[in-house]
Design an enzyme around this catalytic site. Structure first.
Site, PDB file in Angstrom:
ATOM      1  N   HIS A 122      73.393  21.014   8.612  1.00 50.46           N
ATOM      2  CA  HIS A 122      73.900  19.858   9.175  1.00 50.46           C
ATOM      3  C   HIS A 122      74.467  18.958   8.161  1.00 50.46           C
ATOM      4  O   HIS A 122      73.972  18.894   6.898  1.00 50.46           O
ATOM      5  CB  HIS A 122      72.560  19.179   9.829  1.00 50.46           C
ATOM      6  CG  HIS A 122      72.750  17.711  10.479  1.00 50.46           C
ATOM      7  ND1 HIS A 122      73.111  16.646   9.930  1.00 50.46           N
ATOM      8  CD2 HIS A 122      72.508  17.624  12.061  1.00 50.46           C
ATOM      9  CE1 HIS A 122      73.191  15.642  10.807  1.00 50.46           C
ATOM     10  NE2 HIS A 122      72.817  16.348  11.996  1.00 50.46           N
ATOM     11  N   GLN A 202      64.766  19.900  12.727  1.00 48.08           N
ATOM     12  CA  GLN A 202      64.559  20.909  14.006  1.00 48.08           C
ATOM     13  C   GLN A 202      63.424  21.471  13.957  1.00 48.08           C
ATOM     14  O   GLN A 202      63.145  22.352  14.988  1.00 48.08           O
ATOM     15  CB  GLN A 202      65.949  21.532  14.104  1.00 48.08           C
ATOM     16  CG  GLN A 202      67.084  20.875  14.342  1.00 48.08           C
ATOM     17  CD  GLN A 202      67.202  19.990  15.478  1.00 48.08           C
ATOM     18  OE1 GLN A 202      66.403  20.280  16.595  1.00 48.08           O
ATOM     19  NE2 GLN A 202      68.190  18.932  15.481  1.00 48.08           N
ATOM     20  N   LYS A 225      63.079  13.150  16.745  1.00 42.41           N
ATOM     21  CA  LYS A 225      63.052  14.491  17.200  1.00 42.41           C
ATOM     22  C   LYS A 225      61.832  15.171  17.569  1.00 42.41           C
ATOM     23  O   LYS A 225      61.851  16.310  17.993  1.00 42.41           O
ATOM     24  CB  LYS A 225      63.914  15.428  16.111  1.00 42.41           C
ATOM     25  CG  LYS A 225      65.290  14.692  15.905  1.00 42.41           C
ATOM     26  CD  LYS A 225      66.139  15.833  14.902  1.00 42.41           C
ATOM     27  CE  LYS A 225      67.420  15.025  14.419  1.00 42.41           C
ATOM     28  NZ  LYS A 225      68.325  15.008  15.755  1.00 42.41           N
ATOM     29  N   CYS A 363      77.220  17.628  14.423  1.00 44.45           N
ATOM     30  CA  CYS A 363      77.241  17.006  12.955  1.00 44.45           C
ATOM     31  C   CYS A 363      77.248  18.340  12.072  1.00 44.45           C
ATOM     32  O   CYS A 363      76.242  18.114  11.326  1.00 44.45           O
ATOM     33  CB  CYS A 363      75.938  16.182  12.674  1.00 44.45           C
ATOM     34  SG  CYS A 363      76.169  14.622  13.808  1.00 44.45           S
TER      35      CYS A 363
HETATM   36  N1  PLP Z   1      69.198  17.918   9.883  1.00 49.96           N
HETATM   37  C1  PLP Z   1      69.212  18.540  11.032  1.00 49.96           C
HETATM   38  C2  PLP Z   1      69.152  20.036  11.098  1.00 49.96           C
HETATM   39  C3  PLP Z   1      69.717  17.824  12.252  1.00 49.96           C
HETATM   40  O1  PLP Z   1      69.500  18.442  13.536  1.00 49.96           O
HETATM   41  C4  PLP Z   1      69.656  16.367  12.184  1.00 49.96           C
HETATM   42  C5  PLP Z   1      69.744  15.793  13.496  1.00 49.96           C
HETATM   43  O2  PLP Z   1      70.574  16.265  14.476  1.00 49.96           O
HETATM   44  C6  PLP Z   1      69.350  15.800  11.101  1.00 49.96           C
HETATM   45  C7  PLP Z   1      69.408  16.691   9.817  1.00 49.96           C
HETATM   46  C8  PLP Z   1      69.267  14.483  10.867  1.00 49.96           C
HETATM   47  O3  PLP Z   1      68.536  13.717  11.282  1.00 49.96           O
HETATM   48  P1  PLP Z   1      68.573  12.039  11.491  1.00 49.96           P
HETATM   49  O4  PLP Z   1      69.862  11.809  12.022  1.00 49.96           O
HETATM   50  O5  PLP Z   1      67.317  11.900  12.304  1.00 49.96           O
HETATM   51  O6  PLP Z   1      68.397  11.439  10.063  1.00 49.96           O
END
Ligand code: PLP
Length: 405
Positions: A122, A202, A225, A363
């Site tokens: 991500h 995740q 999440k 993302c």
């Molecule tokens: N890492 C992964 C694998 C994600 O799916 C996400 C969000 O979709 C994030 C990081 C970022 O999470 P946050 O926006 O809650 O900081």
């Protein structure tokens, strides 16, 4: 014991609402999950009965809020099997947790050093490392994945060198659903004394997480999440690292003695928590993790595996659909594309039929582009989803495809 989904759904008030005149089918859980009344009520209770600033007051409410806040830290530590509550730093979420570590590692990474990430990260676990490497003239190396979306462990073995200073990888991919063999990856890194950061965004709602068992150095996740509130999350760090690393931000709470000429810093974990923390968020997160614990993460996993298998079988039989991400070890995420149809158009039509999915790069632009795509449709499952909802989704999908072709 298996989950009583009909009963459990009543805990999530939003699931009873209609969207575009249709009963909501919420399949965007990888973006954020819905919240049970247990979480909503916990936050309400805090503001109606317990609200005060923590670690500061001698008065009753301040001591009460502090006790609850620190109790939640203990609970989070035991939930992810950390060695101690000192290893739990509260942050705004996964993104901030990764940024904290990347920022602290600028002291440990210099010109010509290497940082390893994987091809399925991500942006939150990619851009902070990329920018750090740029700033320090270090090299960002990307461990490849195969066409099924599995990490290439042989490549990883060869890419860990004496110059590697950090390996950062997702526990579960938000695009492919792949569960990475994190324990094995840590063992490889450990042989060369390389620290490992795991992005657990995740994973926490879907798999048991045992940071001590994994032996990772850092583990990041977001409460939202995992049925908890937004704007709160965790950075787990091994105590030896947290002791060694300097503070990240400066201000109240994180200090011991302050004069105009000098400041000494507080003990762990407070050294990394400058300013008034998000107390209600922490208590909401505790309630969310307790909710999962009460249902049993093994039961959650079984249920979500059943949903994923059922949906995968149905989509595999639907003409023109290609599933993206076919790793042997997967959880809760089903990405796909439809021949000749734009993911955005599909998402829009599905929404009109009450089905919430995510479309686009999620993302994680590089991994989507590595499959030669500019986007996918992603259905992602949570504890409250049902096989009937998968049927509604697949019917709506077939109707949408017919309209768009
Ligand atoms: N890492 C992964 C694998 C994600 O799916 C996400 C969000 O979709 C994030 C990081 C970022 O999470 P946050 O926006 O809650 O900081």
């Amino acid at each position: 014991m298996s989950l009583n989904i009909g009963q459990l759904r009543k805990d999530f008030p939003i699931l009873a609402r209609k969207v575009n005149g249709k009963r909501l089918v919420y399949f965007d859980n990888a973006a954020t999950t819905q919240k049970p009344v247990q979480v909503i009520e916990r936050i309400k209770h805090y503001y109606t009965e317990e609200n005060s600033n923590v670690h500061r007051g001698v008065h009753h409410l301040s001591q009460l809020a502090t006790d609850k806040y620190e109790h939640a830290r203990q609970f989070v530590a035991s939930y992810i099997h950390a060695g101690s509550a000192k290893e739990i730093i509260f942050t705004r979420g996964t993104t901030e947790s990764v940024n904290v570590v990347a920022s602290l590692f600028q002291h440990l990474i210099g010109a010509g050093d290497e940082v390893l990430i994987t091809a399925m990260e991500h942006h939150s676990n990619l851009v902070p490392w990329q920018q750090l490497c740029r700033q320090q003239q270090a090299v960002l190396k990307v461990v490849p994945i195969n066409e099924k979306g599995e990490l290439d462990m042989t490549a990883l073995k060869n890419m860990i060198t004496s110059k590697t200073r950090m390996f950062a990888l997702a526990h579960v991919s938000n695009v492919l659903g792949t569960i990475n063999p994190v324990g094995e990856a840590v063992k490889l890194a450990r042989k060369k004394n390389i620290p490992v950061l795991v992005d657990g965004a995740q994973a926490v709602a879907h798999l048991p997480v045992d940071v001590t068992g994994l032996d990772c150095d850092f583990y990041a996740f977001s409460a939202h999440k995992a049925y908890g509130p937004m704007g709160i999350g965790v950075l787990y760090g091994k105590e030896e690292w947290l002791k060694k690393l300097p503070p990240y931000q400066f201000g109240g709470e994180m200090v011991d003695q302050v004069s105009f000429s000098e400041t000494t810093f507080n003990n762990l974990p407070y050294k990394f928590e400058a300013g008034t923390p998000n107390v209600s968020g922490v208590l909401g997160m505790e309630a969310a993790l307790k909710y999962i614990e009460e249902k049993g993460i093994g039961n959650v996993r079984d249920h979500e595996d059943e949903l994923l298998d059922f949906a995968t079988r149905k989509l595999s039989k639907t003409e023109g659909i290609k599933i993206i991400g076919e790793a042997r070890e997967k959880t809760a995420v089903l990405s796909f594309v439809v021949n000749g149809v734009h993911p955005y158009d599909l998402g829009t039509l599905l929404d009109q039929m009450g089905v919430a999915v995510r479309t686009g790069y999620h993302c994680a632009q590089p991994v989507v582009e590595s499959f030669g795509l500019t986007g996918t449709v992603r259905a992602s499952f949570g504890i409250y989803n049902t096989l009937e909802e998968v049927d509604v989704f697949v019917d709506a999908l077939k109707k949408s495809i017919a309209l768009l072709k």
